[in-house]
Design an enzyme around this catalytic site. Structure first.
Site, PDB file in Angstrom:
ATOM      1  N   CYS A   1       0.800  -1.347  -0.106  1.00 19.55           N
ATOM      2  CA  CYS A   1      -0.078  -0.083  -0.060  1.00 19.55           C
ATOM      3  C   CYS A   1       1.060   1.150  -0.038  1.00 19.55           C
ATOM      4  O   CYS A   1       1.821   1.127  -0.562  1.00 19.55           O
ATOM      5  CB  CYS A   1      -0.897  -0.213   1.049  1.00 19.55           C
TER       6      CYS A   1
ATOM      7  N   HIS B   1       7.371   0.968  32.771  1.00 22.51           N
ATOM      8  CA  HIS B   1       8.443   1.853  31.930  1.00 22.51           C
ATOM      9  C   HIS B   1       8.645   2.789  32.882  1.00 22.51           C
ATOM     10  O   HIS B   1       7.810   3.746  33.021  1.00 22.51           O
ATOM     11  CB  HIS B   1       8.034   2.071  30.459  1.00 22.51           C
TER      12      HIS B   1
END
Length: 717
Positions: free
Chosen positions: A31, A639
């Site tokens: 694409c 995190h």
């Protein structure tokens, strides 16, 4: 994973090795930014090696052994290079069909209410879709010439144009005149026969030898010509093999090649059953051409032309006897005439009207169709902007520009409308509204042959009636397409999921690129150069495990919803502080939920603990990130801070190692928050469920102050 990591070679070669080699590729398309692989065995992909390649922005595994690789703007070039590799000469290897596959294929044939109608539209669409580029290029050349014509720089219709403008004509006519050959090639390819045979058959009736017989003074014996009184066109008949053959100029015809190839496919496949495989290369094309060129010249070609001329004469009669009906019929017929190429003879009728009557009555109502067509394209463009569909936005923008400024409907029609069957009914309402206005207000005429674009509005009279009609047609189609969508609800959900997956992959690729830079800096200093790779792995896992979480997590930051399915599982706060929603986090990867749903916590201290019992599957040496898998398969990412990988472990005292079992509340790392702030990084600690897409719901509890160990996320299976 059974394949070796991509080794030396070009990017195309490395990608092919990374997906398991050419023998593992069933098909490959692309694409605007991604390579789309359909593989035989998705387990053979070396995703980590592919993610590490320069030129690869990210990877997105999908269900059904489909795999996407995000390349960016260079995707077409990379796709071409892969397809040109010797091992890909066959374009991929077919997947062996199981009984279930065969049954599914049979069921798919009846997917619509009328299967033949579905197949017909697919035949049309696939015959024209590959021509979008050249059609759009030609239409933009016409648009520029139309602007110059409208401004009086050049008379685009003059017979005594200079060689310069004759050459400009050739630039765009090259596409429109030879369109039948191109359509024949694509149609033959669609029907799985040799496309060059289809092109050759159509080209035979477009050669100078054939068209030269149309001239009255050709000097070729056995040719007689007459003039059609209604259309003003010349009709010639030649005696070939003692039989009368009507001669026609097939330039720009579309219906003829579509009909011809449908018949050719029957002949071609029948010949394949007659001749042994070892001689098919010679005799199947030979006999196909020997049969189909005469059939096209004697029968199929004239049928197409006669149909067009018959429609033209019918229009003339209708306008003379029922002008209001005519003004309504024209815009309603054009959406069906143009795909079949049956609108071309009407151009001759328009010119004849101007020559004999001094004006033309067709182009005014035709403008209602054109602007309804452009309005539908505008609706698609607005939806593509709303839903962040880059490829469709580019297609619709070019098609709309070609339409509004060049009066060319083909890019809209072939590039968009025939691909999505919901558009046609909505566009027809716009055609009807514009036609009714033209008819009720007395009709619209023009003294010139003009493309119905914004630039040619002044040539129509009454101008006010024409402007009202085309505006109403445009707005009606645009509104209907925009508010009801050109995709079904199921198609929209799938398209949005694919978009979210691509954006997640691109976001992960961007993070990986930034952290690759950090790795480079660490390599220069020789200090903890492998740490960033651990964080990159976490990002890659997040992109793979959360292909759809961005869509699944719509309504993020909300409180737990009543009636959520499944039994709740609580994740505790890994650090004390203020809980915020991911939407408030100043990091595009986390705020977009590319790494799953969860929460952020503005930490009150640097004491970071495990939020649940489980196994530490990943521990970054820098101490800024940890991955935990619970006993029932919940994958949790902790995190600490934003971009803290760049600190290379300074200020992080890691207390655990990968592979260790931990319990909720076990200390993972002690963080010097002042050091993080001094380095210029936000201290917010993120906790997300990487496999959000695999659970019923992930419910964050934001907007509260908590101690470490307090429940802040509920996961429901």
């Amino acid at each position: 994973m059974n394949t070796p990591a991509p080794g030396p070679g070009t990017l195309a070669e490395q990608i092919l090795r990374g997906v398991g080699g050419a023998e593992n590729v069933e098909s490959l398309t692309h694409c605007a930014t991604r390579l789309r692989f359909q593989l035989h065995d998705g387990e053979k992909v070396d995703q980590a090696a592919l993610d590490a390649l320069d030129g690869v922005m990210g990877t997105v595994p999908q269900s059904g052994d489909r795999f996407q690789i995000v390349i960016g703007g260079a995707v077409a070039n990379v796709h071409s290079k892969i397809m040109n590799l010797p091992s890909m000469s066959g374009g991929g290897t077919s997947r062996p069909q199981s009984d279930a596959d065969v049954k599914a294929a049979v069921r798919a044939r009846g997917r619509g209410r009328f299967a033949w109608l579905d197949n017909f539209f697919e035949y049309l669409s696939d015959s024209f879709r590959p021509l979008m580029g050249v059609l759009l290029g030609a239409s933009l050349i016409i648009a520029i010439a139309s602007v110059l014509d409208a401004l009086g720089v050049v008379d685009f219709r003059a017979e005594d144009k200079s060689a310069t403008w004759v050459f400009v004509d050739a630039m765009w006519r090259s596409v429109l005149y030879f369109l039948p050959i191109m359509v024949a090639y694509n149609a033959a390819k669609k029907l799985k026969i040799d496309p060059w045979v289809g092109a050759a058959v159509m080209a035979a009736v477009m050669t100078p030898n054939f068209t030269g017989m149309l001239a009255k003074d050709s000097g070729i014996p056995g040719i007689t010509c007459t003039t059609n009184a209604t259309l003003g066109t010349q009709e010639c008949v030649a005696r070939v093999f003692g039989l009368p053959m009507q001669l026609n100029d097939y330039g720009g015809q579309v219906f003829v090649p579509l009909l011809m190839v449908a018949v050719l496919a029957l002949v071609y496949k029948g010949l394949q059953r007659v001749f042994p495989e070892n001689v098919q290369l010679v005799f199947v094309p030979f006999f196909s051409m020997l049969i189909m060129i005469p059939v096209t010249a004697f029968l199929i070609g004239p049928l197409g032309i006669w149909a067009g001329n018959g429609l033209g004469e019918g229009m003339s009669w209708l306008n003379g006897n029922a002008p209001i009906v005519f003004a309504i019929v024209i815009p309603l017929l054009y959406p069906f005439l143009v795909p079949l190429g049956l609108h071309w003879p009407l151009n001759a009728l328009m010119l004849q009207n101007i020559s004999t009557l001094g004006y033309d009555f067709i182009q005014g109502p035709m403008g209602a169709w054109n602007f309804a067509c452009f309005g539908a394209t505008a609706g698609v463009l607005l939806l593509s902007i709303r839903h962040r569909e880059k490829e469709m936005r580019q297609t619709a923008t070019g098609a709309l520009a070609a339409g509004l400024f060049g009066g060319i409907s083909e890019p809209s029609l072939y590039g968009i409308h025939l691909r999505f069957k919901r558009i046609y009914p909505r566009m027809l309402v716009g055609c009807l509204v514009g036609g009714v206005i033209v008819g009720v207000l007395g009709g619209v005429n023009t003294e010139a042959f003009a493309f119905t674009s914004l630039l040619t509005i002044p040539v129509f009279s009454p101008t006010g009636v024409y402007v009202i009609a085309i505006t109403a047609a445009f707005v009606t189609s645009m509104a209907l397409v925009y508010f009801s969508d050109y995709r079904t609800p199921e198609e929209r959900a799938q398209a949005n999921a694919e978009r979210d997956a691509a954006e997640a992959a691109e976001a992960a690729g961007a993070v990986g690129a930034a952290e690759a830079a950090a790795r480079g800096e660490a390599a220069v200093t020789g200090d903890r150069e492998t740490v960033a790779a651990d964080d990159r792995e976490l990002v890659a896992v997040g992109a793979a495990g959360a292909v759809a979480p961005a869509a699944a997590a719509a309504g993020a930051d909300a409180a737990p919803t009543a009636g959520s399915a499944g039994e709740g599982f609580a994740l505790a706060a890994p650090v004390a502080g203020r809980v915020i929603g991911l939407g408030e986090v100043e990091d595009p990867v986390f705020s977009s939920r590319a790494l799953g749903e969860g929460v952020g916590i503005e930490p009150a201290d640097g004491h970071v603990v495990a939020p649940a019992d489980g196994e530490l599957v990943t521990v970054a040496d820098t101490g800024h990130a940890f991955g935990i898998r619970t006993a029932d398969g919940i994958e949790v990412l902790i995190h600490v801070g934003i971009d803290t990988v760049q600190m290379r472990g300074e200020g992080f005292d890691v207390r655990v190692e990968a592979g260790r079992k931990v319990s909720a509340g076990d200390l993972l790392v002690e963080v010097d928050l002042d050091a993080v702030r001094a380095a210029g990084h936000p201290t917010v600690t993120l906790m997300t469920v990487l496999n959000t897409a695999d659970v019923a719901s992930v419910e964050p509890h934001a907007g509260q102050d908590v101690a470490a160990g307090a429940p802040v996320v509920t996961v429901r299976r």
